[in-house]
Design a protein around this motif. Structure first.
Motif, PDB file in Angstrom:
ATOM      1  N   ARG A   1    -116.578 -29.576   6.543  1.00 45.63           N
ATOM      2  CA  ARG A   1    -115.466 -29.161   7.182  1.00 45.63           C
ATOM      3  C   ARG A   1    -113.831 -29.767   6.545  1.00 45.63           C
ATOM      4  O   ARG A   1    -112.827 -29.426   7.011  1.00 45.63           O
ATOM      5  CB  ARG A   1    -115.259 -29.721   8.915  1.00 45.63           C
ATOM      6  CG  ARG A   1    -116.413 -28.838   9.826  1.00 45.63           C
ATOM      7  CD  ARG A   1    -115.947 -27.361   9.937  1.00 45.63           C
ATOM      8  NE  ARG A   1    -114.676 -27.126  10.243  1.00 45.63           N
ATOM      9  CZ  ARG A   1    -114.025 -27.120  11.325  1.00 45.63           C
ATOM     10  NH1 ARG A   1    -114.961 -27.419  12.473  1.00 45.63           N
ATOM     11  NH2 ARG A   1    -112.801 -26.740  11.716  1.00 45.63           N
ATOM     12  N   LEU A   2    -114.292 -30.892   5.944  1.00 45.52           N
ATOM     13  CA  LEU A   2    -112.903 -31.762   5.522  1.00 45.52           C
ATOM     14  C   LEU A   2    -112.790 -31.449   3.958  1.00 45.52           C
ATOM     15  O   LEU A   2    -113.800 -31.273   3.252  1.00 45.52           O
ATOM     16  CB  LEU A   2    -113.367 -33.364   5.584  1.00 45.52           C
ATOM     17  CG  LEU A   2    -113.857 -33.743   7.088  1.00 45.52           C
ATOM     18  CD1 LEU A   2    -114.100 -35.201   6.858  1.00 45.52           C
ATOM     19  CD2 LEU A   2    -112.530 -33.518   7.824  1.00 45.52           C
ATOM     20  N   SER A   3    -111.445 -31.353   3.841  1.00 46.08           N
ATOM     21  CA  SER A   3    -111.013 -31.410   2.072  1.00 46.08           C
ATOM     22  C   SER A   3    -111.349 -32.753   1.612  1.00 46.08           C
ATOM     23  O   SER A   3    -111.821 -33.459   2.326  1.00 46.08           O
ATOM     24  CB  SER A   3    -109.465 -31.054   2.274  1.00 46.08           C
ATOM     25  OG  SER A   3    -108.829 -32.339   2.756  1.00 46.08           O
ATOM     26  N   GLU A   4    -111.500 -32.723   0.616  1.00 48.18           N
ATOM     27  CA  GLU A   4    -111.873 -34.017  -0.204  1.00 48.18           C
ATOM     28  C   GLU A   4    -111.090 -35.053   0.177  1.00 48.18           C
ATOM     29  O   GLU A   4    -111.537 -36.165   0.495  1.00 48.18           O
ATOM     30  CB  GLU A   4    -111.828 -33.632  -1.877  1.00 48.18           C
ATOM     31  CG  GLU A   4    -112.342 -34.827  -2.511  1.00 48.18           C
ATOM     32  CD  GLU A   4    -112.435 -34.788  -4.020  1.00 48.18           C
ATOM     33  OE1 GLU A   4    -112.442 -35.575  -4.722  1.00 48.18           O
ATOM     34  OE2 GLU A   4    -111.959 -33.583  -4.595  1.00 48.18           O
ATOM     35  N   ASP A   5    -109.550 -34.930   0.020  1.00 49.43           N
ATOM     36  CA  ASP A   5    -108.953 -35.930   0.729  1.00 49.43           C
ATOM     37  C   ASP A   5    -108.900 -36.205   1.995  1.00 49.43           C
ATOM     38  O   ASP A   5    -108.794 -37.575   2.357  1.00 49.43           O
ATOM     39  CB  ASP A   5    -107.451 -35.624   0.322  1.00 49.43           C
ATOM     40  CG  ASP A   5    -106.763 -35.367  -1.014  1.00 49.43           C
ATOM     41  OD1 ASP A   5    -107.501 -35.799  -1.763  1.00 49.43           O
ATOM     42  OD2 ASP A   5    -105.871 -34.627  -1.165  1.00 49.43           O
ATOM     43  N   ALA A   6    -109.171 -35.494   2.837  1.00 48.37           N
ATOM     44  CA  ALA A   6    -109.528 -36.005   4.234  1.00 48.37           C
ATOM     45  C   ALA A   6    -110.703 -36.633   4.274  1.00 48.37           C
ATOM     46  O   ALA A   6    -110.820 -37.483   5.313  1.00 48.37           O
ATOM     47  CB  ALA A   6    -109.595 -34.425   5.117  1.00 48.37           C
ATOM     48  N   ALA A   7    -111.740 -36.559   3.662  1.00 45.59           N
ATOM     49  CA  ALA A   7    -113.076 -37.098   3.646  1.00 45.59           C
ATOM     50  C   ALA A   7    -112.772 -38.546   3.176  1.00 45.59           C
ATOM     51  O   ALA A   7    -113.282 -39.350   3.624  1.00 45.59           O
ATOM     52  CB  ALA A   7    -114.105 -36.384   2.730  1.00 45.59           C
ATOM     53  N   ILE A   8    -112.094 -38.659   2.002  1.00 40.38           N
ATOM     54  CA  ILE A   8    -111.776 -39.879   1.577  1.00 40.38           C
ATOM     55  C   ILE A   8    -111.073 -40.850   2.483  1.00 40.38           C
ATOM     56  O   ILE A   8    -111.158 -41.810   2.671  1.00 40.38           O
ATOM     57  CB  ILE A   8    -111.017 -39.810   0.103  1.00 40.38           C
ATOM     58  CG1 ILE A   8    -111.729 -39.151  -0.842  1.00 40.38           C
ATOM     59  CG2 ILE A   8    -110.398 -41.047  -0.161  1.00 40.38           C
ATOM     60  CD1 ILE A   8    -111.125 -38.824  -2.010  1.00 40.38           C
TER      61      ILE A   8
ATOM     62  N   LEU B   1    -106.069 -32.868   4.869  1.00 42.53           N
ATOM     63  CA  LEU B   1    -105.618 -34.119   5.137  1.00 42.53           C
ATOM     64  C   LEU B   1    -104.552 -34.336   6.300  1.00 42.53           C
ATOM     65  O   LEU B   1    -104.494 -35.015   7.124  1.00 42.53           O
ATOM     66  CB  LEU B   1    -105.168 -34.886   3.854  1.00 42.53           C
ATOM     67  CG  LEU B   1    -104.777 -36.423   3.975  1.00 42.53           C
ATOM     68  CD1 LEU B   1    -105.592 -37.121   4.590  1.00 42.53           C
ATOM     69  CD2 LEU B   1    -104.146 -36.898   2.538  1.00 42.53           C
ATOM     70  N   GLU B   2    -103.660 -33.392   6.135  1.00 39.10           N
ATOM     71  CA  GLU B   2    -102.550 -33.693   7.141  1.00 39.10           C
ATOM     72  C   GLU B   2    -102.888 -33.551   8.726  1.00 39.10           C
ATOM     73  O   GLU B   2    -102.395 -34.026   9.504  1.00 39.10           O
ATOM     74  CB  GLU B   2    -101.412 -32.647   6.778  1.00 39.10           C
ATOM     75  CG  GLU B   2    -100.253 -32.739   7.610  1.00 39.10           C
ATOM     76  CD  GLU B   2     -98.829 -32.038   7.360  1.00 39.10           C
ATOM     77  OE1 GLU B   2     -98.417 -31.382   8.147  1.00 39.10           O
ATOM     78  OE2 GLU B   2     -98.692 -31.635   6.045  1.00 39.10           O
ATOM     79  N   ARG B   3    -103.668 -32.504   8.814  1.00 41.32           N
ATOM     80  CA  ARG B   3    -104.521 -32.367  10.032  1.00 41.32           C
ATOM     81  C   ARG B   3    -105.215 -33.374  10.627  1.00 41.32           C
ATOM     82  O   ARG B   3    -105.147 -34.135  11.837  1.00 41.32           O
ATOM     83  CB  ARG B   3    -104.872 -31.115  10.165  1.00 41.32           C
ATOM     84  CG  ARG B   3    -105.466 -30.555  11.577  1.00 41.32           C
ATOM     85  CD  ARG B   3    -104.266 -30.288  12.530  1.00 41.32           C
ATOM     86  NE  ARG B   3    -104.763 -30.052  13.846  1.00 41.32           N
ATOM     87  CZ  ARG B   3    -104.175 -30.566  14.903  1.00 41.32           C
ATOM     88  NH1 ARG B   3    -102.773 -30.969  14.807  1.00 41.32           N
ATOM     89  NH2 ARG B   3    -104.787 -30.374  16.161  1.00 41.32           N
ATOM     90  N   ILE B   4    -105.947 -34.187   9.762  1.00 41.31           N
ATOM     91  CA  ILE B   4    -106.714 -35.304  10.054  1.00 41.31           C
ATOM     92  C   ILE B   4    -105.688 -36.456  10.462  1.00 41.31           C
ATOM     93  O   ILE B   4    -105.901 -37.239  11.393  1.00 41.31           O
ATOM     94  CB  ILE B   4    -107.696 -35.758   9.134  1.00 41.31           C
ATOM     95  CG1 ILE B   4    -108.790 -34.749   8.543  1.00 41.31           C
ATOM     96  CG2 ILE B   4    -108.275 -36.921   9.139  1.00 41.31           C
ATOM     97  CD1 ILE B   4    -109.749 -34.710   9.813  1.00 41.31           C
ATOM     98  N   LYS B   5    -104.523 -36.453   9.771  1.00 39.27           N
ATOM     99  CA  LYS B   5    -103.768 -37.627  10.100  1.00 39.27           C
ATOM    100  C   LYS B   5    -103.054 -37.409  11.298  1.00 39.27           C
ATOM    101  O   LYS B   5    -102.835 -38.141  12.011  1.00 39.27           O
ATOM    102  CB  LYS B   5    -102.573 -37.397   9.097  1.00 39.27           C
ATOM    103  CG  LYS B   5    -102.921 -37.928   7.675  1.00 39.27           C
ATOM    104  CD  LYS B   5    -101.755 -38.058   6.539  1.00 39.27           C
ATOM    105  CE  LYS B   5    -102.087 -38.768   5.361  1.00 39.27           C
ATOM    106  NZ  LYS B   5    -100.819 -38.826   4.508  1.00 39.27           N
ATOM    107  N   LEU B   6    -102.895 -36.151  11.668  1.00 43.71           N
ATOM    108  CA  LEU B   6    -102.121 -35.760  13.242  1.00 43.71           C
ATOM    109  C   LEU B   6    -103.285 -36.106  14.327  1.00 43.71           C
ATOM    110  O   LEU B   6    -102.909 -36.791  15.301  1.00 43.71           O
ATOM    111  CB  LEU B   6    -102.048 -34.464  13.177  1.00 43.71           C
ATOM    112  CG  LEU B   6    -100.570 -33.982  12.367  1.00 43.71           C
ATOM    113  CD1 LEU B   6    -100.293 -32.541  12.559  1.00 43.71           C
ATOM    114  CD2 LEU B   6     -99.471 -34.726  12.959  1.00 43.71           C
ATOM    115  N   ILE B   7    -104.540 -35.954  13.777  1.00 41.80           N
ATOM    116  CA  ILE B   7    -105.480 -36.289  14.923  1.00 41.80           C
ATOM    117  C   ILE B   7    -106.007 -37.733  15.190  1.00 41.80           C
ATOM    118  O   ILE B   7    -105.786 -38.385  16.193  1.00 41.80           O
ATOM    119  CB  ILE B   7    -107.120 -35.682  14.359  1.00 41.80           C
ATOM    120  CG1 ILE B   7    -107.006 -34.079  14.661  1.00 41.80           C
ATOM    121  CG2 ILE B   7    -108.157 -36.050  15.376  1.00 41.80           C
ATOM    122  CD1 ILE B   7    -108.073 -33.280  14.026  1.00 41.80           C
TER     123      ILE B   7
END
Length: 152
Positions: free
Chosen positions: A76-83, A116-122
């Motif tokens: 579900r995660l982009s590579e940047d979001a997983a990192i 990544l931006e959405r993970i940051k918001l979460i």
């Protein structure tokens, strides 16, 4: 929307609370923010108020340490979001309960890859109310920091 949240952080983070949503919308509009960004930020704030952290605090009593993401989570995660998630876990910025809350909220996202931006918001949503020094630094880095920052 991150710009609106940065503004809210600067203006209201140390205050006892935010004005009501209609007053806040007017203040944001007067500050020059676009209607869609204001709407998204107010939606984010209402979601923030609805988070029930109690079940997740039970996980903090038995701190689990490092947790590998399940392949379905990684999918579900982009590579940047997983990192980014890995760096949060490796640096222990999130407690075990907060980490699981972030992952649970991830599953509430519409189908498809979560950027990544959405993970940051979460993550912001989960830690916004903690108000300790480490959390304040993370919030500042998420809102005002440079792209590709490394947590260490």
């Amino acid at each position: 929307m991150l710009e609106v949240l940065a503004y809210l952080f600067e203006q209201f983070y140390n205050a006892d609370g935010l004005p009501d949503m209609s007053q806040l919308a007017k203040k944001l509009s007067l500050a020059g923010f676009e209607g869609e960004d204001i709407h998204d930020a107010l939606t984010w704030l209402s979601e923030l108020k609805q988070i029930d952290v109690a079940p997740y605090k039970l996980l903090d009593a038995n701190e689990f340490g490092f947790r590998s993401l399940h392949p379905m989570e990684l999918e579900r995660l982009s590579e940047d979001a997983a990192i980014f998630m890995h760096s949060l876990d490796a640096t222990r910025i999130l407690s075990a309960g907060e980490r699981e809350l972030v992952l649970d909220r991830l599953w509430r996202e519409p189908d498809g890859e979560v950027a990544l931006e959405r993970i940051k918001l979460i993550v912001l949503m989960v830690i916004w109310q903690k108000r300790d020094a480490l959390t304040n630094l993370l919030i500042e880095e998420l809102l005002f920091g440079r792209e590709g920052f490394a947590l260490h």
